[in-house]
Design a protein around this motif. Structure first.
Motif, PDB file in Angstrom:
ATOM      1  N   ASP A  72       0.852  -1.228  -0.085  1.00 28.52           N
ATOM      2  CA  ASP A  72      -0.065   0.173   0.109  1.00 28.52           C
ATOM      3  C   ASP A  72       0.982   1.175   0.025  1.00 28.52           C
ATOM      4  N   ALA A  73       0.274   2.385   0.083  1.00 25.91           N
ATOM      5  CA  ALA A  73       1.017   3.576   0.046  1.00 25.91           C
ATOM      6  C   ALA A  73       2.052   3.849   1.158  1.00 25.91           C
ATOM      7  N   ALA A  74       1.394   3.472   2.321  1.00 23.77           N
ATOM      8  CA  ALA A  74       2.457   3.431   3.527  1.00 23.77           C
ATOM      9  C   ALA A  74       3.707   2.829   3.338  1.00 23.77           C
ATOM     10  N   TYR A  75       3.504   1.360   2.829  1.00 26.69           N
ATOM     11  CA  TYR A  75       4.518   0.472   2.681  1.00 26.69           C
ATOM     12  C   TYR A  75       5.383   1.077   1.650  1.00 26.69           C
ATOM     13  N   ALA A  78       7.369   3.949   3.131  1.00 17.13           N
ATOM     14  CA  ALA A  78       8.353   3.358   4.320  1.00 17.13           C
ATOM     15  C   ALA A  78       9.619   2.589   3.701  1.00 17.13           C
ATOM     16  N   ILE A  79       9.532   2.005   2.339  1.00 19.99           N
ATOM     17  CA  ILE A  79      10.629   1.378   1.725  1.00 19.99           C
ATOM     18  C   ILE A  79      11.432   2.427   0.809  1.00 19.99           C
ATOM     19  N   GLU A  80      11.058   3.556   0.510  1.00 20.10           N
ATOM     20  CA  GLU A  80      11.638   4.584  -0.406  1.00 20.10           C
ATOM     21  C   GLU A  80      12.882   4.624   0.001  1.00 20.10           C
ATOM     22  N   PRO A  81      13.452   4.696   1.228  1.00 19.42           N
ATOM     23  CA  PRO A  81      14.892   5.187   1.321  1.00 19.42           C
ATOM     24  C   PRO A  81      15.914   3.757   1.194  1.00 19.42           C
TER      25      PRO A  81
END
Length: 116
Positions: A72-75, A78-81
């Motif tokens: 989902d968008a929150a995940y 969270a993984i972007e970095p």
């Protein structure tokens, strides 16, 4: 040397890296309690019902987890970095490792596969 099991693979790293790899291993085991550890493509993996769900690997300055599930968008935020490639999460060894995020990744991959 090619490791024949996960213990051998982890043993081939310096102590600090071994500690992180053992914790990643435990985190994935917790997320996939029905899984079986294997070496696949010469790196540790967790298989569930004869299908590999998640891989992890140690490197000189980081550890990686593969593949990256669709979340989902929150995940995704969270993984972007940690997302360094289309299917790779890269966690630098000189920074805090987000073990909870690694567990969440394994659980999402299992859900995508049609598991729990």
């Amino acid at each position: 040397m090619v490791a024949s099991n996960v213990d051998e693979y982890i043993a081939g790293f310096p102590a600090e890296t071994r500690e992180v790899l053992e914790r990643v291993r435990a985190t994935i085991r917790e997320a996939l309690p029905e899984g079986t550890e294997v070496i696949s493509y010469q790196i540790p993996a967790m298989r569930v019902d004869s299908k590999v769900v998640v891989f992890f690997a140690g490197w000189k300055k980081h550890i990686s987890v593969y593949p990256v599930p669709v979340g989902d968008a929150a995940y995704a935020r969270a993984i972007e970095p940690y997302q360094t490639g289309r299917g790779t999460l890269k966690f630098l060894l000189d920074k805090p490792i987000p073990y909870e995020l690694i567990g969440r990744t394994a659980a999402l991959l299992e859900a995508e596969r049609g598991g729990h």
